[in-house]
Design a protein around this motif. Structure first.
Motif, mmCIF file in Angstrom:
data_model
loop_
_atom_site.group_PDB
_atom_site.id
_atom_site.type_symbol
_atom_site.label_atom_id
_atom_site.label_comp_id
_atom_site.label_asym_id
_atom_site.label_seq_id
_atom_site.Cartn_x
_atom_site.Cartn_y
_atom_site.Cartn_z
ATOM 1 N N ARG A 170 -2.850 4.862 3.284
ATOM 2 C CA ARG A 170 -2.954 3.878 4.356
ATOM 3 C C ARG A 170 -2.004 2.708 4.153
ATOM 4 N N ARG A 171 -1.597 2.441 2.905
ATOM 5 C CA ARG A 171 -0.645 1.352 2.671
ATOM 6 C C ARG A 171 0.710 1.692 3.271
ATOM 7 N N ILE A 172 1.115 2.957 3.132
ATOM 8 C CA ILE A 172 2.374 3.384 3.748
ATOM 9 C C ILE A 172 2.251 3.331 5.267
ATOM 10 N N ALA A 173 1.113 3.801 5.783
ATOM 11 C CA ALA A 173 0.903 3.781 7.234
ATOM 12 C C ALA A 173 0.932 2.361 7.779
ATOM 13 N N ALA A 174 0.343 1.419 7.040
ATOM 14 C CA ALA A 174 0.328 0.029 7.489
ATOM 15 C C ALA A 174 1.735 -0.553 7.499
ATOM 16 N N ALA A 175 2.525 -0.241 6.465
ATOM 17 C CA ALA A 175 3.902 -0.736 6.422
ATOM 18 C C ALA A 175 4.722 -0.139 7.562
ATOM 19 N N LEU A 176 4.520 1.156 7.820
ATOM 20 C CA LEU A 176 5.240 1.831 8.901
ATOM 21 C C LEU A 176 4.904 1.185 10.242
ATOM 22 N N GLU A 177 3.637 0.927 10.467
ATOM 23 C CA GLU A 177 3.225 0.308 11.725
ATOM 24 C C GLU A 177 3.801 -1.098 11.870
ATOM 25 N N ALA A 178 3.823 -1.864 10.761
ATOM 26 C CA ALA A 178 4.333 -3.234 10.818
ATOM 27 C C ALA A 178 5.823 -3.274 11.124
#
Length: 315
Positions: free
Chosen positions: A226-234
């Motif tokens: 989810r940390r990668i997903a959050a960075a991708l979304e940001a």
């Protein structure tokens, strides 16, 4: 005995008794017990800890005991400890300097070019990697550390031989929206099989579309992270626009549903998290927007209903 010097309970009285022991390891154990209690403690406990420990700083010769003493001062977060910490910043024992570097960000008022910032600048060039790491973390996260000297120090550490120090420097510059850190950030994301949490945090805070290719590749390799997903979304302009639209719809729905609530969207400095702040006469509330929307199935009206249910109507 005054209230300020009286130990609050038996455990702390026992810890205080150890401070007079002849054996340095026993004194260190006493300081560590105090630090563990002081960090989450009430103001009165913190004041007691400083009043008990501070006078001993000048006569504590042993490195391990002295570094544990500094841990108490850092946990107490009391302005009175700052002169002692500044004096110990140049101590010959690396463990003491490390304790000082960890404590300084939490002791003192946020003033531009403050003595604690100058001390952290010096410690960021320390010979010991753990000391540099703690100092760069402090410089990277202190809100008042915005001057050119701080940015220069963070840039200086981008190619530090210690990976943790370099990661902290990247995050510190990303916090300041310094786009010049992009090549080093991309390099860190591409180099390691599992990106460091600090690097992913830096990517999310910087939020630049140039990071999308490497983040998309990481997300494909680690779809559960989810940390990668959050960075991708940001970093994705389309997703950021969608997030903003959902946030404003949530505010509008909440205003219709509960006009008595004073609600606003806010960003913390050095964070990618958007928060919903709600003022209520009984008790204010704060929500991480992404978490609130996830609970509501990404439905702004449903999120407004969740907030509504948390606050009783005012008379």
């Amino acid at each position: 005995m005054s209230d300020e010097t009286r130990a609050p309970d038996d455990d702390l009285r026992a810890a205080g008794a150890l401070l007079s022991a002849a054996e340095p390891s026993q004194r260190a154990a006493g300081y560590r017990r105090q630090a563990a209690r002081t960090a989450p403690g009430a103001d009165a406990l913190r004041a007691w800890a400083v009043a008990t420990v501070l006078p001993r700083a000048g006569r504590e010769p042993d490195g391990p005991a002295l570094s544990a003493l500094v841990d108490v001062l850092g946990a107490a977060q009391d302005e009175r400890a700052l002169p002692v910490l500044l004096e110990l910043a140049g101590h010959p024992d690396g463990e003491v300097r490390l304790a000082v570097a960890k404590a300084l960000p939490f002791v003192g008022e946020p003033v531009q070019d403050s003595p604690r910032v100058r001390a952290l600048l010096a410690l960021s060039r320390d010979a010991a990697p753990p000391v540099r790491d703690a100092a760069v973390f402090g410089l990277g996260t202190l809100g008042e550390a915005y001057g050119p000297a701080v940015r220069a120090a963070l840039h200086e550490r981008l190619d530090d031989e210690d990976e943790e120090v370099a990661e902290e420097a990247v995050r510190g510059l990303a916090n300041r929206q310094d786009a010049s850190v992009l090549p080093r950030l991309i390099d860190l994301l591409e180099t390691y099989v599992e990106p460091h949490p600090l690097t992913l945090s830096a990517a999310a805070v910087l939020g630049r579309p140039e990071l999308l290719p490497v983040l998309a590749e990481l997300a494909a390799e680690r779809p559960e992270d989810r940390r990668i997903a959050a960075a991708l979304e940001a970093c994705d302009p389309a997703r950021r626009e969608e997030r903003s639209a959902l946030a404003w719809r949530l505010l509008e729905d909440l205003a219709v549903r509960r006009p008595d609530l004073d609600a606003a969207l806010a960003w913390d400095r050095f964070s990618a998290d958007l928060r919903l702040e709600v003022r209520h006469p009984a008790e204010p509330g704060s929500y991480l927007l992404d978490g609130l929307l996830r609970r509501a199935g990404h439905d702004p009206s449903g999120a407004a209903a969740l907030v509504d249910a948390d606050f009783p109507p005012t008379a």
